[in-house]
Write a protein that holds these residues in place. Structure first.
Motif, mmCIF file in Angstrom:
data_model
loop_
_atom_site.group_PDB
_atom_site.id
_atom_site.type_symbol
_atom_site.label_atom_id
_atom_site.label_comp_id
_atom_site.label_asym_id
_atom_site.label_seq_id
_atom_site.Cartn_x
_atom_site.Cartn_y
_atom_site.Cartn_z
ATOM 1 N N ALA A 58 68.666 122.486 -39.048
ATOM 2 C CA ALA A 58 69.886 121.706 -39.307
ATOM 3 C C ALA A 58 69.650 120.208 -39.202
ATOM 4 C CB ALA A 58 70.989 122.127 -38.346
ATOM 5 N N GLY A 59 68.423 119.811 -38.936
ATOM 6 C CA GLY A 59 68.124 118.388 -38.818
ATOM 7 C C GLY A 59 68.509 117.781 -37.486
ATOM 8 N N GLU A 60 68.803 118.624 -36.495
ATOM 9 C CA GLU A 60 69.153 118.139 -35.153
ATOM 10 C C GLU A 60 67.869 117.986 -34.345
ATOM 11 O OE1 GLU A 60 72.011 117.254 -33.935
ATOM 12 O OE2 GLU A 60 73.452 117.944 -35.421
ATOM 13 N N ALA A 61 67.102 116.950 -34.681
ATOM 14 C CA ALA A 61 65.770 116.789 -34.095
ATOM 15 C C ALA A 61 65.824 116.586 -32.583
ATOM 16 C CB ALA A 61 65.053 115.617 -34.757
ATOM 17 N N GLY A 62 66.795 115.819 -32.119
ATOM 18 C CA GLY A 62 66.899 115.565 -30.688
ATOM 19 C C GLY A 62 67.128 116.836 -29.891
ATOM 20 N N LYS A 63 68.058 117.656 -30.345
ATOM 21 C CA LYS A 63 68.340 118.911 -29.639
ATOM 22 C C LYS A 63 67.151 119.866 -29.737
ATOM 23 C CE LYS A 63 73.379 118.786 -30.033
ATOM 24 N NZ LYS A 63 74.598 119.483 -30.511
ATOM 25 N N ALA A 64 66.524 119.905 -30.912
ATOM 26 C CA ALA A 64 65.355 120.773 -31.077
ATOM 27 C C ALA A 64 64.246 120.360 -30.110
ATOM 28 C CB ALA A 64 64.853 120.717 -32.521
ATOM 29 N N ARG A 65 64.061 119.059 -29.908
ATOM 30 C CA ARG A 65 63.023 118.578 -29.002
ATOM 31 C C ARG A 65 63.339 118.952 -27.559
ATOM 32 N NH1 ARG A 65 63.784 113.817 -29.917
ATOM 33 N NH2 ARG A 65 64.904 113.198 -28.037
ATOM 34 N N ILE A 66 64.597 118.817 -27.163
ATOM 35 C CA ILE A 66 64.984 119.147 -25.792
ATOM 36 C C ILE A 66 64.754 120.627 -25.514
ATOM 37 C CG2 ILE A 66 66.942 119.309 -24.213
ATOM 38 C CD1 ILE A 66 68.064 116.780 -25.555
ATOM 39 N N VAL A 67 65.139 121.474 -26.475
ATOM 40 C CA VAL A 67 64.948 122.918 -26.294
ATOM 41 C C VAL A 67 63.458 123.260 -26.275
ATOM 42 C CG1 VAL A 67 65.352 125.172 -27.324
ATOM 43 C CG2 VAL A 67 67.198 123.496 -27.272
ATOM 44 N N ALA A 68 62.672 122.579 -27.101
ATOM 45 C CA ALA A 68 61.224 122.809 -27.105
ATOM 46 C C ALA A 68 60.620 122.481 -25.746
ATOM 47 C CB ALA A 68 60.570 121.991 -28.207
ATOM 48 N N GLU A 69 61.103 121.419 -25.117
ATOM 49 C CA GLU A 69 60.616 121.053 -23.793
ATOM 50 C C GLU A 69 60.968 122.131 -22.769
ATOM 51 O OE1 GLU A 69 62.412 117.277 -23.136
ATOM 52 O OE2 GLU A 69 61.057 116.193 -24.505
ATOM 53 N N ALA A 70 62.170 122.709 -22.911
ATOM 54 C CA ALA A 70 62.557 123.793 -22.012
ATOM 55 C C ALA A 70 61.643 125.004 -22.211
ATOM 56 C CB ALA A 70 64.010 124.183 -22.260
ATOM 57 N N LEU A 71 61.305 125.300 -23.444
ATOM 58 C CA LEU A 71 60.399 126.413 -23.730
ATOM 59 C C LEU A 71 59.036 126.185 -23.093
ATOM 60 C CD1 LEU A 71 61.245 127.144 -27.469
ATOM 61 C CD2 LEU A 71 61.383 128.794 -25.592
ATOM 62 N N ASP A 72 58.525 124.981 -23.203
ATOM 63 C CA ASP A 72 57.226 124.668 -22.603
ATOM 64 C C ASP A 72 57.264 124.849 -21.094
ATOM 65 O OD1 ASP A 72 56.156 124.076 -25.069
ATOM 66 O OD2 ASP A 72 56.427 121.898 -24.880
ATOM 67 N N GLN A 73 58.373 124.424 -20.486
ATOM 68 C CA GLN A 73 58.479 124.544 -19.038
ATOM 69 C C GLN A 73 58.570 126.003 -18.620
ATOM 70 O OE1 GLN A 73 61.334 121.907 -17.295
ATOM 71 N NE2 GLN A 73 61.097 122.725 -15.232
#
Length: 336
Positions: A299-314
């Motif tokens: 959906a082009g929500e890069a900021g939210k996608a990045r935050i969720v990606a960080e949660a996945l990494d953690q």
């Protein structure tokens, strides 16, 4: 301005430019056409076109027609609220317009018109408060004035929305004093009060919004009963997901499953034995985060996608290290 919006403005001006029409009639016609442009606009150009028509209507509205002028100002404010921008210029114009309109609506308009203007003023002030240009307590006061008319019996939808707005306003006040827990309790109470008058069948959008936001309020409450609150929050998110699906409302769905994932992240697999860990809940949380990241990215929500990606990494790091249960602020906390 897009060609379609330009054409609609030209058509509106031609329709209102009738020599036999009185100025107030032309102003009212321009207002009505502007309102039509605001209904499901295809682009921000149509919102800007509506604002242009409201401005033209105000320019020709006779000063002797105070109620009509107030209605135009109140409608223009709703269009200004919808303009996406970096700063707060449009919200400030909306605030000024509503504050100018409300006295005349109070004197000459209907109770419903006045309550709607107060509700919109609350939204504008709440938006400006985040930029330090208004007081959140003034937004709360506007919502409470609107509730004098929009009661639970006659106006259930408006009542529920106002309760949601009140709750999010309470939660937006920094938790820096001894009254913080009281405001959290008031927010939860307001969400629950709103849910008393809406249901998943007749008011699905409002129901899902309230359940999602109730879940957030419970999850992030500074309480000694965190496990109990998280269990209640999971129930609220599941209720919201009865309405919010990936097909019908992908972004709202992604927000809610992200909120649910964060809640599971902090919940032991066995609430009777917290020391046993939460590897199962972490696995479910990871799956939800992965789906949310996919939706946000597409959906082009890069900021939210990045935050969720960080949660996945953690989560991956915790799973590999068999980390004990710990608290987190989490990636999502959206009121919507």
């Amino acid at each position: 301005m897009a060609i379609g919006a330009e054409e609609q403005v030209r058509t509106a001006l031609a329709a209102a430019d009738v020599e036999t029409a009185r100025p107030e009639e032309r102003a009212e016609m321009l207002m009505e056409i502007a309102v039509g442009l605001q209904i499901k606009p295809k682009s921000v150009d149509e919102i800007r076109a509506a604002i242009d028509l409201y401005n033209r209507a105000l320019a020709i509205c006779p000063s002797s027609h105070a109620l009509l002028e107030a209605r135009i100002r109140a409608r223009r404010a709703t269009a200004l609220q919808a303009i996406p921008e970096e700063g707060s210029a449009s919200l400030e114009l909306a605030r000024d317009g509503l504050e100018a309109a409300i006295p005349n609506l109070r004197e000459h308009g209907s109770a419903e018109e006045l309550a709607e203007a107060e509700m919109n003023l609350g939204l504008v002030l709440q938006g400006l408060s985040s930029a330090g240009k208004a007081r959140i307590v003034d937004a709360i006061s506007a919502y409470q004035r609107a509730l004098r008319t929009f009661d639970r019996a006659a106006f259930p939808t408006e009542y529920a929305i106002l309760q949601n707005n009140l709750a999010t306003a309470f939660l937006s006040i920094p938790f820096t004093d001894e009254r913080s827990k009281m405001r959290e309790a008031l927010a939860v109470q307001a969400f629950e009060e709103g849910l008393k008058v809406v249901n998943v069948i007749d008011h699905p959008s409002e129901y899902a919004m309230l359940q999602n936001n109730l879940g957030n309020a419970l999850q992030y409450a500074s309480s000694s009963h965190s496990v109990e609150n998280n269990l209640r929050a999971i129930e609220a998110y599941d209720e919201a997901l009865k309405v919010r699906s990936r097909k019908s409302a992908p972004l709202e769905y992604a927000n809610t499953i992200s909120n649910k994932a964060n809640c599971l992240w902090n919940l032991p697999d066995d609430v009777e034995d917290p020391a046993s860990g939460n590897r199962l809940n972490l696995a479910v949380a990871r799956k939800l985060y992965a789906e949310a990241r996919e939706i946000f990215a597409s959906a082009g929500e890069a900021g939210k996608a990045r935050i969720v990606a960080e949660a996945l990494d953690q989560i991956d790091r915790e799973t590999l290290s068999v980390a004990p249960l710990r608290e987190t602020n989490g990636p999502m906390h959206e009121a919507e």
